[in-house]
Design a protein around this motif. Structure first.
Motif, PDB file in Angstrom:
ATOM      1  N   ASP A  30       0.848  -1.184   0.000  1.00 42.27           N
ATOM      2  CA  ASP A  30       0.000   0.000   0.000  1.00 42.27           C
ATOM      3  C   ASP A  30       0.891   1.246   0.000  1.00 42.27           C
ATOM      4  O   ASP A  30       1.938   1.271   0.612  1.00 42.27           O
ATOM      5  CB  ASP A  30      -0.894   0.012   1.247  1.00 42.27           C
ATOM      6  CG  ASP A  30      -2.107   0.920   1.066  1.00 42.27           C
ATOM      7  OD1 ASP A  30      -1.935   2.035   0.543  1.00 42.27           O
ATOM      8  OD2 ASP A  30      -3.215   0.511   1.448  1.00 42.27           O
ATOM      9  N   ALA A  31       0.420   2.292  -0.679  1.00 40.66           N
ATOM     10  CA  ALA A  31       1.228   3.503  -0.811  1.00 40.66           C
ATOM     11  C   ALA A  31       1.050   4.463   0.355  1.00 40.66           C
ATOM     12  O   ALA A  31       1.717   5.487   0.410  1.00 40.66           O
ATOM     13  CB  ALA A  31       0.881   4.221  -2.116  1.00 40.66           C
ATOM     14  N   ARG A  32       0.174   4.152   1.292  1.00 41.90           N
ATOM     15  CA  ARG A  32      -0.083   5.096   2.373  1.00 41.90           C
ATOM     16  C   ARG A  32       0.973   5.003   3.471  1.00 41.90           C
ATOM     17  O   ARG A  32       1.636   3.991   3.651  1.00 41.90           O
ATOM     18  CB  ARG A  32      -1.478   4.853   2.954  1.00 41.90           C
ATOM     19  CG  ARG A  32      -2.601   5.237   1.996  1.00 41.90           C
ATOM     20  CD  ARG A  32      -3.955   4.921   2.589  1.00 41.90           C
ATOM     21  NE  ARG A  32      -4.121   3.484   2.802  1.00 41.90           N
ATOM     22  CZ  ARG A  32      -5.140   2.941   3.461  1.00 41.90           C
ATOM     23  NH1 ARG A  32      -6.052   3.723   3.996  1.00 41.90           N
ATOM     24  NH2 ARG A  32      -5.229   1.639   3.590  1.00 41.90           N
ATOM     25  N   LEU A  33       1.085   6.096   4.206  1.00 37.61           N
ATOM     26  CA  LEU A  33       2.071   6.195   5.279  1.00 37.61           C
ATOM     27  C   LEU A  33       1.408   6.754   6.525  1.00 37.61           C
ATOM     28  O   LEU A  33       0.322   7.330   6.469  1.00 37.61           O
ATOM     29  CB  LEU A  33       3.237   7.105   4.860  1.00 37.61           C
ATOM     30  CG  LEU A  33       4.108   6.594   3.714  1.00 37.61           C
ATOM     31  CD1 LEU A  33       4.763   7.770   2.999  1.00 37.61           C
ATOM     32  CD2 LEU A  33       5.176   5.645   4.229  1.00 37.61           C
ATOM     33  N   VAL A  34       2.069   6.582   7.661  1.00 38.74           N
ATOM     34  CA  VAL A  34       1.610   7.152   8.927  1.00 38.74           C
ATOM     35  C   VAL A  34       2.668   8.133   9.402  1.00 38.74           C
ATOM     36  O   VAL A  34       3.866   7.802   9.421  1.00 38.74           O
ATOM     37  CB  VAL A  34       1.397   6.064  10.004  1.00 38.74           C
ATOM     38  CG1 VAL A  34       0.907   6.696  11.306  1.00 38.74           C
ATOM     39  CG2 VAL A  34       0.393   5.035   9.517  1.00 38.74           C
ATOM     40  N   ASN A  35       2.237   9.340   9.801  1.00 37.73           N
ATOM     41  CA  ASN A  35       3.212  10.304  10.305  1.00 37.73           C
ATOM     42  C   ASN A  35       3.325  10.219  11.822  1.00 37.73           C
ATOM     43  O   ASN A  35       2.696   9.369  12.471  1.00 37.73           O
ATOM     44  CB  ASN A  35       2.865  11.732   9.854  1.00 37.73           C
ATOM     45  CG  ASN A  35       1.567  12.255  10.480  1.00 37.73           C
ATOM     46  OD1 ASN A  35       1.048  11.707  11.460  1.00 37.73           O
ATOM     47  ND2 ASN A  35       1.043  13.316   9.921  1.00 37.73           N
ATOM     48  N   SER A  36       4.127  11.097  12.400  1.00 39.21           N
ATOM     49  CA  SER A  36       4.407  11.044  13.834  1.00 39.21           C
ATOM     50  C   SER A  36       3.200  11.398  14.689  1.00 39.21           C
ATOM     51  O   SER A  36       3.217  11.185  15.907  1.00 39.21           O
ATOM     52  CB  SER A  36       5.565  11.993  14.168  1.00 39.21           C
ATOM     53  OG  SER A  36       5.288  13.309  13.705  1.00 39.21           O
TER      54      SER A  36
END
Length: 263
Positions: A123-129
């Motif tokens: 998946d291309a999604r990310l999680v930030n801080s």
């Protein structure tokens, strides 16, 4: 003896009408003057100064993504829409936009800090801080070994909290927490970089942290006892845990149950 004569009604009406017409004409002149002034090239936007985090963006990408969405001059440009235009650019989390007299905008950007991938593998999604999910090109991620987090929609903050609690625990085994998943039923599942799968069960991040700590505290003794490497573990037992060692069938350890593995 002086005497004040009353002003006739028609004269009062004429004076009032003249005053109103005069004020209206003055207002029209002011409006026309302001409108003319705002249209002068002096206030046409000629530059946008961008500062803050620029690790993933530059003047070329910002110009291509933002400038076509801007309209108006220094006074008439919509700052809310301008902010939204900057925040629509990949990697931009927040933008603060201010006017700089007479013809500039000043923008300060805050970029996402990628902590983990989010969703299914690939998946291309990310999680930030902050536990916010965002989309970006995976090729722009500088860190090669980001973990993968997954869970129900809207639970990224909780899953990130669980990861932050568990990651240091597994570092004691000289391994890395590669995947952490929260199922739709609220059960946690972890996978280490060597492929070991650990069922952590239900609970808050603090509860699964305590469960993992107890497991790690006895794992070294268990591994030396059987002389095998760990393949999977199930910590959902109230008084122990079940584990599977490579080449050895599942065994339950801890509490009152301590059955030897059958080869």
């Amino acid at each position: 003896m002086s005497q004040t004569l009353p002003v006739p009604l028609d004269v009062k009406l004429m004076n009032t009408t003249s005053l109103v017409l005069g004020l209206a004409f003055a207002g029209m002149l002011v409006t026309f003057g302001v409108s003319w002034l705002l249209q002068q090239n002096l206030f046409r936007l000629t530059a946008i100064r961008v500062g803050g985090d620029l690790g993933h963006n530059n003047a070329v990408t910002l110009r291509a993504n933002v400038v076509p969405k801007l309209a108006g001059n220094f006074f008439t440009v919509d700052l809310v829409r301008t902010q939204a235009a900057f925040e629509s650019v990949p990697w931009v989390r927040k933008a603060v936009v201010q006017r700089e007299f007479p013809n500039r905008l000043r923008v300060v950007l805050q970029e996402h800090q990628a902590i983990a991938f989010w969703g299914q593998e690939g998946d291309a999604r990310l999680v930030n801080s902050y536990g916010e999910v965002f989309e970006a090109n995976q090729g722009d991620v500088e860190v090669d070994d980001l973990p993968l987090l997954n869970g129900p929609q809207g639970q990224a903050v909780l899953v990130l909290a669980g990861y932050r609690r568990l990651a240091p625990v597994f570092e004691k085994l000289d391994t890395r927490l590669e995947l952490l998943e929260l199922t739709a039923r609220g059960s946690w599942r972890a996978r280490l970089e060597d492929g070991v799968v650990i069922e952590l069960g239900l609970g808050s991040p603090d509860e699964i942290h305590s469960r993992a700590e107890r497991f790690i505290a006895t794992l070294t003794q268990v591994s030396s006892r059987f002389g095998r490497n760990l393949e999977s573990a199930d910590l959902r037992y109230s008084n122990g845990y079940a584990l599977k060692l490579r080449g050895v069938t599942t065994t339950v350890l801890g509490g009152k149950e301590d059955r030897k593995a059958k080869r």
